[in-house]
Design a protein around this motif. Sequence first.
Motif, PDB file in Angstrom:
ATOM      1  N   LYS A   1      13.627 -40.418  11.547  1.00  0.00           N
ATOM      2  CA  LYS A   1      14.205 -40.397  12.940  1.00  0.00           C
ATOM      3  C   LYS A   1      13.457 -41.549  13.483  1.00  0.00           C
ATOM      4  O   LYS A   1      12.390 -41.705  13.651  1.00  0.00           O
ATOM      5  CB  LYS A   1      14.053 -39.190  13.676  1.00  0.00           C
ATOM      6  CG  LYS A   1      14.896 -38.205  13.387  1.00  0.00           C
ATOM      7  CD  LYS A   1      16.281 -38.190  13.554  1.00  0.00           C
ATOM      8  CE  LYS A   1      17.174 -37.012  13.183  1.00  0.00           C
ATOM      9  NZ  LYS A   1      18.761 -37.375  13.250  1.00  0.00           N
ATOM     10  N   GLY A   2      14.170 -42.650  14.174  1.00  0.00           N
ATOM     11  CA  GLY A   2      13.611 -43.604  14.842  1.00  0.00           C
ATOM     12  C   GLY A   2      13.290 -44.693  13.784  1.00  0.00           C
ATOM     13  O   GLY A   2      13.287 -44.736  12.662  1.00  0.00           O
ATOM     14  N   SER A   3      12.521 -46.059  14.364  1.00  0.00           N
ATOM     15  CA  SER A   3      12.241 -47.283  13.511  1.00  0.00           C
ATOM     16  C   SER A   3      11.245 -47.014  13.102  1.00  0.00           C
ATOM     17  O   SER A   3      10.670 -48.259  12.216  1.00  0.00           O
ATOM     18  CB  SER A   3      12.922 -48.247  14.391  1.00  0.00           C
ATOM     19  OG  SER A   3      12.122 -48.330  15.493  1.00  0.00           O
ATOM     20  N   GLU A   4      10.234 -46.338  13.644  1.00  0.00           N
ATOM     21  CA  GLU A   4       8.604 -46.298  13.186  1.00  0.00           C
ATOM     22  C   GLU A   4       8.522 -45.510  12.067  1.00  0.00           C
ATOM     23  O   GLU A   4       8.902 -44.190  12.112  1.00  0.00           O
ATOM     24  CB  GLU A   4       8.148 -46.363  14.430  1.00  0.00           C
ATOM     25  CG  GLU A   4       8.184 -47.044  15.567  1.00  0.00           C
ATOM     26  CD  GLU A   4       7.687 -48.518  15.330  1.00  0.00           C
ATOM     27  OE1 GLU A   4       6.835 -48.683  14.160  1.00  0.00           O
ATOM     28  OE2 GLU A   4       8.373 -49.450  15.584  1.00  0.00           O
ATOM     29  N   GLY A   5       7.372 -45.713  11.359  1.00  0.00           N
ATOM     30  CA  GLY A   5       6.981 -44.907  10.507  1.00  0.00           C
ATOM     31  C   GLY A   5       7.491 -44.804   8.917  1.00  0.00           C
ATOM     32  O   GLY A   5       6.976 -43.920   7.964  1.00  0.00           O
ATOM     33  N   ALA A   6       8.114 -45.903   8.800  1.00  0.00           N
ATOM     34  CA  ALA A   6       8.864 -46.156   7.157  1.00  0.00           C
ATOM     35  C   ALA A   6       7.553 -45.981   6.080  1.00  0.00           C
ATOM     36  O   ALA A   6       7.438 -45.333   5.089  1.00  0.00           O
ATOM     37  CB  ALA A   6       9.684 -47.088   7.206  1.00  0.00           C
ATOM     38  N   LYS A   7       6.615 -47.136   6.417  1.00  0.00           N
ATOM     39  CA  LYS A   7       5.473 -47.219   5.313  1.00  0.00           C
ATOM     40  C   LYS A   7       4.668 -45.831   5.511  1.00  0.00           C
ATOM     41  O   LYS A   7       4.202 -45.493   4.227  1.00  0.00           O
ATOM     42  CB  LYS A   7       4.532 -48.452   6.122  1.00  0.00           C
ATOM     43  CG  LYS A   7       5.522 -49.736   5.964  1.00  0.00           C
ATOM     44  CD  LYS A   7       4.413 -50.792   6.371  1.00  0.00           C
ATOM     45  CE  LYS A   7       5.259 -52.047   6.384  1.00  0.00           C
ATOM     46  NZ  LYS A   7       4.536 -53.293   7.051  1.00  0.00           N
ATOM     47  N   GLU A   8       4.341 -45.369   6.381  1.00  0.00           N
ATOM     48  CA  GLU A   8       3.523 -43.944   6.385  1.00  0.00           C
ATOM     49  C   GLU A   8       4.238 -42.888   5.587  1.00  0.00           C
ATOM     50  O   GLU A   8       3.685 -42.196   4.714  1.00  0.00           O
ATOM     51  CB  GLU A   8       3.245 -43.525   7.800  1.00  0.00           C
ATOM     52  CG  GLU A   8       2.443 -44.334   8.653  1.00  0.00           C
ATOM     53  CD  GLU A   8       3.117 -45.571   9.527  1.00  0.00           C
ATOM     54  OE1 GLU A   8       2.604 -46.119  10.487  1.00  0.00           O
ATOM     55  OE2 GLU A   8       4.236 -45.733   9.217  1.00  0.00           O
ATOM     56  N   LEU A   9       5.636 -42.809   5.852  1.00  0.00           N
ATOM     57  CA  LEU A   9       6.369 -41.894   4.945  1.00  0.00           C
ATOM     58  C   LEU A   9       6.187 -42.003   3.368  1.00  0.00           C
ATOM     59  O   LEU A   9       5.924 -41.251   2.696  1.00  0.00           O
ATOM     60  CB  LEU A   9       7.702 -41.567   5.406  1.00  0.00           C
ATOM     61  CG  LEU A   9       8.703 -40.517   4.916  1.00  0.00           C
ATOM     62  CD1 LEU A   9       9.716 -40.344   6.074  1.00  0.00           C
ATOM     63  CD2 LEU A   9       9.268 -41.103   3.883  1.00  0.00           C
ATOM     64  N   TYR A  10       6.597 -43.266   3.366  1.00  0.00           N
ATOM     65  CA  TYR A  10       6.295 -43.888   1.997  1.00  0.00           C
ATOM     66  C   TYR A  10       5.162 -43.821   1.146  1.00  0.00           C
ATOM     67  O   TYR A  10       5.160 -43.042   0.130  1.00  0.00           O
ATOM     68  CB  TYR A  10       6.989 -45.257   1.731  1.00  0.00           C
ATOM     69  CG  TYR A  10       6.912 -45.807   0.403  1.00  0.00           C
ATOM     70  CD1 TYR A  10       7.882 -45.507  -0.573  1.00  0.00           C
ATOM     71  CD2 TYR A  10       5.813 -46.467  -0.236  1.00  0.00           C
ATOM     72  CE1 TYR A  10       8.105 -45.958  -1.778  1.00  0.00           C
ATOM     73  CE2 TYR A  10       5.896 -46.894  -1.689  1.00  0.00           C
ATOM     74  CZ  TYR A  10       6.708 -46.753  -2.391  1.00  0.00           C
ATOM     75  OH  TYR A  10       6.815 -47.177  -3.556  1.00  0.00           O
ATOM     76  N   GLN A  11       4.008 -43.796   1.883  1.00  0.00           N
ATOM     77  CA  GLN A  11       2.841 -43.610   1.364  1.00  0.00           C
ATOM     78  C   GLN A  11       2.522 -42.161   1.034  1.00  0.00           C
ATOM     79  O   GLN A  11       1.854 -41.991  -0.091  1.00  0.00           O
ATOM     80  CB  GLN A  11       1.911 -44.089   2.300  1.00  0.00           C
ATOM     81  CG  GLN A  11       0.464 -44.145   1.787  1.00  0.00           C
ATOM     82  CD  GLN A  11      -0.717 -44.764   2.674  1.00  0.00           C
ATOM     83  OE1 GLN A  11      -0.462 -45.061   3.674  1.00  0.00           O
ATOM     84  NE2 GLN A  11      -1.967 -44.545   2.354  1.00  0.00           N
ATOM     85  N   GLN A  12       2.556 -41.259   1.911  1.00  0.00           N
ATOM     86  CA  GLN A  12       2.602 -40.034   1.719  1.00  0.00           C
ATOM     87  C   GLN A  12       3.392 -39.397   0.671  1.00  0.00           C
ATOM     88  O   GLN A  12       2.852 -38.587  -0.143  1.00  0.00           O
ATOM     89  CB  GLN A  12       2.864 -39.081   2.969  1.00  0.00           C
ATOM     90  CG  GLN A  12       1.858 -39.202   4.258  1.00  0.00           C
ATOM     91  CD  GLN A  12       2.002 -38.316   5.497  1.00  0.00           C
ATOM     92  OE1 GLN A  12       2.516 -37.130   5.195  1.00  0.00           O
ATOM     93  NE2 GLN A  12       1.445 -38.599   6.566  1.00  0.00           N
ATOM     94  N   LEU A  13       4.654 -39.875   0.678  1.00  0.00           N
ATOM     95  CA  LEU A  13       5.364 -39.534  -0.522  1.00  0.00           C
ATOM     96  C   LEU A  13       5.034 -40.123  -1.924  1.00  0.00           C
ATOM     97  O   LEU A  13       5.081 -39.338  -2.954  1.00  0.00           O
ATOM     98  CB  LEU A  13       7.141 -39.898  -0.303  1.00  0.00           C
ATOM     99  CG  LEU A  13       8.172 -39.472  -1.341  1.00  0.00           C
ATOM    100  CD1 LEU A  13       8.271 -38.091  -1.019  1.00  0.00           C
ATOM    101  CD2 LEU A  13       9.255 -40.155  -0.813  1.00  0.00           C
ATOM    102  N   GLN A  14       4.414 -41.333  -2.193  1.00  0.00           N
ATOM    103  CA  GLN A  14       4.042 -41.507  -3.124  1.00  0.00           C
ATOM    104  C   GLN A  14       2.793 -40.819  -3.524  1.00  0.00           C
ATOM    105  O   GLN A  14       2.798 -40.437  -4.792  1.00  0.00           O
ATOM    106  CB  GLN A  14       3.688 -43.099  -3.088  1.00  0.00           C
ATOM    107  CG  GLN A  14       4.860 -43.983  -3.113  1.00  0.00           C
ATOM    108  CD  GLN A  14       5.822 -43.759  -4.088  1.00  0.00           C
ATOM    109  OE1 GLN A  14       5.598 -44.086  -5.215  1.00  0.00           O
ATOM    110  NE2 GLN A  14       6.951 -43.581  -3.879  1.00  0.00           N
ATOM    111  N   GLU A  15       1.859 -40.619  -2.646  1.00  0.00           N
ATOM    112  CA  GLU A  15       0.651 -39.702  -2.919  1.00  0.00           C
ATOM    113  C   GLU A  15       1.002 -38.465  -3.511  1.00  0.00           C
ATOM    114  O   GLU A  15       0.230 -37.823  -4.291  1.00  0.00           O
ATOM    115  CB  GLU A  15      -0.330 -39.773  -1.630  1.00  0.00           C
ATOM    116  CG  GLU A  15      -0.847 -41.130  -1.312  1.00  0.00           C
ATOM    117  CD  GLU A  15      -1.601 -41.142  -0.014  1.00  0.00           C
ATOM    118  OE1 GLU A  15      -1.244 -40.176   0.628  1.00  0.00           O
ATOM    119  OE2 GLU A  15      -2.300 -42.087   0.496  1.00  0.00           O
ATOM    120  N   ALA A  16       2.149 -37.672  -2.864  1.00  0.00           N
ATOM    121  CA  ALA A  16       2.402 -36.154  -3.362  1.00  0.00           C
ATOM    122  C   ALA A  16       2.802 -36.516  -4.990  1.00  0.00           C
ATOM    123  O   ALA A  16       2.669 -35.454  -5.546  1.00  0.00           O
ATOM    124  CB  ALA A  16       3.484 -35.793  -2.625  1.00  0.00           C
TER     125      ALA A  16
END
Length: 209
Positions: free
Chosen positions: A87-102
């Motif tokens: 939701k929104g335009s911010e946070g794409a990189k943070e989301l991707y990073q957490q997903l990759q770490e999982a």
Amino acid sequence: MHLSKQTIIAHRGVHDHGTPENSLAAFQRAIDMDAEGLELDVQLANHRLVLKHDINEEETANLPTFQEFLNLIKASKYHGFLLIELKGSEGAKELYQQLQEAALDNELMLQSFWERPLREWRALDKEIPIGYLRHYPNRLSWQLAKNKIIQQVNLDYRYAPLRIFSPWWLPTYWWTINRPSVTWLLMHTAVSAIITDNISQALKYRRRK
């Protein structure tokens, strides 16, 4: 993304009978009901990725985080499809990073109404499935597909007649399917997936095919 079968996706988990949507309890209920996929809303708020639909000033301190959702998926050994909306335009990189770490082994797709996250995800990963979330298709749908930013357009079922204007080679997932007649109809057509608040109803109609 071409799923191996017509998939029933629980919209924000199973959130009836007082269970809040986008809560860990809602997703656990969906898992317990054998939902084939989970759809969730994630947004960056106060430097944290939280599970939340509306973009407003509501307090987010007590909301579950995206990391807690990922932990639930691992702990429950859930192997279904994950449809993750930013939701929104911010946070794409943070989301991707957490997903990759999982390092989950689930099939998944990232999606957003906003163009910026789509482009940021594609810059980070040339292969990850990305969907453009729309009420109805538009010219940008063609452009993003042509430039290989997205693999599909995920559409509001109320605008189904406008499907002819979306890039014809792209699959679609349809949201949010709750009316029995619409559920029955889509479960008997060649849609890739439906996103619903009532997975029991969708499963029932598919079994009757």
